[in-house]
Write a protein that holds these residues in place. Structure first.
Motif, PDB file in Angstrom:
ATOM      1  N   UNK A 219       9.613  45.323  23.048  1.00 46.00           N
ATOM      2  CA  UNK A 219       9.435  45.235  24.492  1.00 46.00           C
ATOM      3  C   UNK A 219       9.461  46.622  25.130  1.00 46.00           C
ATOM      4  N   UNK A 220      10.380  47.465  24.696  1.00 47.65           N
ATOM      5  CA  UNK A 220      10.459  48.823  25.220  1.00 47.65           C
ATOM      6  C   UNK A 220       9.226  49.633  24.840  1.00 47.65           C
ATOM      7  N   UNK A 221       8.777  49.474  23.591  1.00 45.82           N
ATOM      8  CA  UNK A 221       7.641  50.249  23.109  1.00 45.82           C
ATOM      9  C   UNK A 221       6.360  49.877  23.844  1.00 45.82           C
ATOM     10  N   UNK A 222       6.179  48.601  24.159  1.00 42.23           N
ATOM     11  CA  UNK A 222       5.007  48.186  24.938  1.00 42.23           C
ATOM     12  C   UNK A 222       5.019  48.878  26.297  1.00 42.23           C
ATOM     13  N   UNK A 223       6.173  48.930  26.928  1.00 40.44           N
ATOM     14  CA  UNK A 223       6.237  49.588  28.232  1.00 40.44           C
ATOM     15  C   UNK A 223       5.896  51.069  28.140  1.00 40.44           C
ATOM     16  N   UNK A 224       6.342  51.716  27.061  1.00 42.45           N
ATOM     17  CA  UNK A 224       6.092  53.144  26.923  1.00 42.45           C
ATOM     18  C   UNK A 224       4.638  53.450  26.549  1.00 42.45           C
ATOM     19  N   UNK A 225       4.023  52.615  25.724  1.00 40.40           N
ATOM     20  CA  UNK A 225       2.671  52.902  25.219  1.00 40.40           C
ATOM     21  C   UNK A 225       1.572  52.204  25.994  1.00 40.40           C
ATOM     22  N   UNK A 226       1.911  51.175  26.760  1.00 36.69           N
ATOM     23  CA  UNK A 226       0.917  50.442  27.558  1.00 36.69           C
ATOM     24  C   UNK A 226       1.497  50.193  28.942  1.00 36.69           C
TER      25      UNK A 226
END
Length: 481
Positions: A402-409
């Motif tokens: 969930x965190x990675x989606x926010x950072x990359x998208x």
């Protein structure tokens, strides 16, 4: 009159027996509804903890003062209802999760605050470690992020964080004396917030195969859904796993019901039931397996996230009353103030529900609004990069995808606003991923009709109403002293 608010974290309205769930074992919520007023269509102002709680305590929508992230709390410079109740002579007490007031505002607003930290329970399993994965015998990467954990032992029930919160709340009720100032008691437990874990008696209470999950099949699907499934590798996860998530989540709700029962029983034993207004509600809901997703998302506005229970039992009020009219969480504290004969000292946007507590039906043409998400220009809002939440962006954390989606998208978590009026729901997002649902024919919100020509006039009308709402609520002006 005294006030008790039993406040859960991440509880959907539809999962309670009194809201029609066919499997739910929630006798205490049902009992409260039979003795008071149940609001069938209560919506929060933000689908994430902090934004929702700040709206509750201020009567301001998230856009008024930027209360839309996990890190922007109410400060002493912001007016809030709790402080005004304290100034009016109430003993304002909070046990459990705050997640709204900063340290200075907490001190100024609360007579007693105890977060009940240091106890055992759900919060201790937020960091998913190699040791816990080995204990569960899991090998598939996708399983690590379903937030479905093994059951706790039943003998851990009394050691749980939430149980301790309720135990302290019960002690406060039982020790209160008629010669003491009137109290406003806010009981804030963490359940049924993910991860999905609870003592075994609740964990295995509901058969997973009996849970029918939502599926988004037609129309434009928001990109965050696709990214979350991909980053969590949920496309490889069997539906039975998500059904177990739903079943354990339901078990956690029955645990919450048992905790509510302890509070109601304490009021009865202490002779306070006839002089205390009891309210049960929550800050937002949970996907709990719907759409092949878990937990929540900042610009997701489906009923499983934005429609939460609101049950209010007022001494001398109507019993067994059900209100179908739409109401908002910003209406809750104005109702308390109306019942207490106090005028809010600051400009706010809620309206008292007291007439409905006395049997009125409410405004069937009312509209409710919810907003959330972040813009790329405000990196301070994105989860997983600031202060206490940096650990969320580590691979051994259940929140990592969930965190990675926010950072990359970042565009997938863009700002968005929801309006519901009648049986229509409109969702507008700044990235153009708009949605429109006809809840009369599609109560599960599986078919996006935003591009459907048949609904174009209604969509244009609601878009205009949303703009007018923003104009009316765009700011507040300090009252002259």
């Amino acid at each position: 009159m005294n006030y008790v608010v039993f406040f859960t974290d991440e509880m959907r309205a539809e999962n309670l027996g009194c809201y029609g769930h066919p499997l739910a074992k929630t006798p205490n919520y049902d009992r409260l509804a039979a003795e008071g007023t149940l609001f069938e269509n209560h919506y929060v102002a933000n689908p994430v903890c902090v934004g929702s709680r700040c709206a509750l305590f201020t009567g301001w929508y998230p856009h008024v003062n930027g209360f839309r992230s996990l890190l922007n709390f109410i400060s002493p410079a912001d007016p809030n209802f709790l402080e005004e109740l304290k100034e009016a002579g109430y003993q304002v007490v909070m046990y459990g999760k705050n997640h709204a007031l900063d340290a200075a505002a907490t001190k100024a607003s609360l007579s007693i605050y105890d977060g009940c930290d240091g106890s055992k329970g759900q919060e201790s399993v937020w960091r998913d470690t190699e040791e816990t994965r080995k204990k569960r015998g899991r090998h598939l990467f996708s399983d690590d992020y379903t937030m479905l954990f093994p059951a706790m032992d039943d003998d851990e029930l009394e050691e749980m964080h939430d149980t301790q919160i309720v135990r302290q709340s019960v002690a406060f009720i039982e020790q209160w004396k008629p010669t003491d100032p009137p109290f406003f008691l806010f009981i804030s437990i963490n359940a049924p917030h993910a991860p999905y874990v609870c003592p075994k008696r609740y964990y295995d209470m509901y058969p997973p195969e009996q849970f029918v999950l939502r599926r988004y099949r037609e129309g434009h699907e928001p990109s965050f859904m696709r990214w979350l499934r991909e980053y969590s590798e949920f496309e490889q996860t069997q539906e039975t796993v998500f059904q177990k998530c739903a079943a354990v989540y339901q078990g956690m709700i029955t645990y919450c019901d048992d905790m509510l029962g302890r509070v109601l029983d304490a009021l009865e034993r202490s002779g306070l039931s006839e002089t205390t207004m009891v309210t049960a509600t929550s800050d937002h809901g949970d996907f709990a397996g719907d759409y092949g997703l878990v937990e929540k998302w900042p610009n997701a506005f489906y009923d499983d996230l934005t429609k939460t229970p609101l049950i209010m039992r007022m001494p001398g009020g109507a019993k067994g009353h059900r209100v179908s009219a739409l109401v908002s969480e910003v209406d809750i504290f104005p109702t308390f103030f109306d019942c207490a004969g106090i005028a809010p000292a600051h400009d706010q946007f809620g309206h008292s529900l007291r007439p409905m507590l006395n049997g009125a039906s409410g405004n069937e043409n009312a509209a409710v609004f919810c907003e959330g998400g972040y813009d790329l220009r405000e990196p301070q809002c994105f989860e997983g990069t600031e202060r206490d939440y940096a650990f969320l962006l580590k691979e051994n954390c259940i929140y990592y995808p969930k965190m990675l989606v926010q950072q990359e998208h970042g565009e997938s978590v863009c700002r968005g606003t929801m309006m519901r009026q009648g049986h229509y729901k409109l969702i507008l997002r700044s990235n153009g991923e708009h949605e429109f649902f006809d809840l009369k024919h599609d109560p599960m919100e599986e078919h996006n009709l935003y591009e459907c020509i048949e609904y174009a006039p209604e969509i244009r009308r609601m878009e205009k109403e949303m703009l007018l709402w923003y104009i009316r609520t765009s700011d507040v002006v300090r009252r002259l002293e």
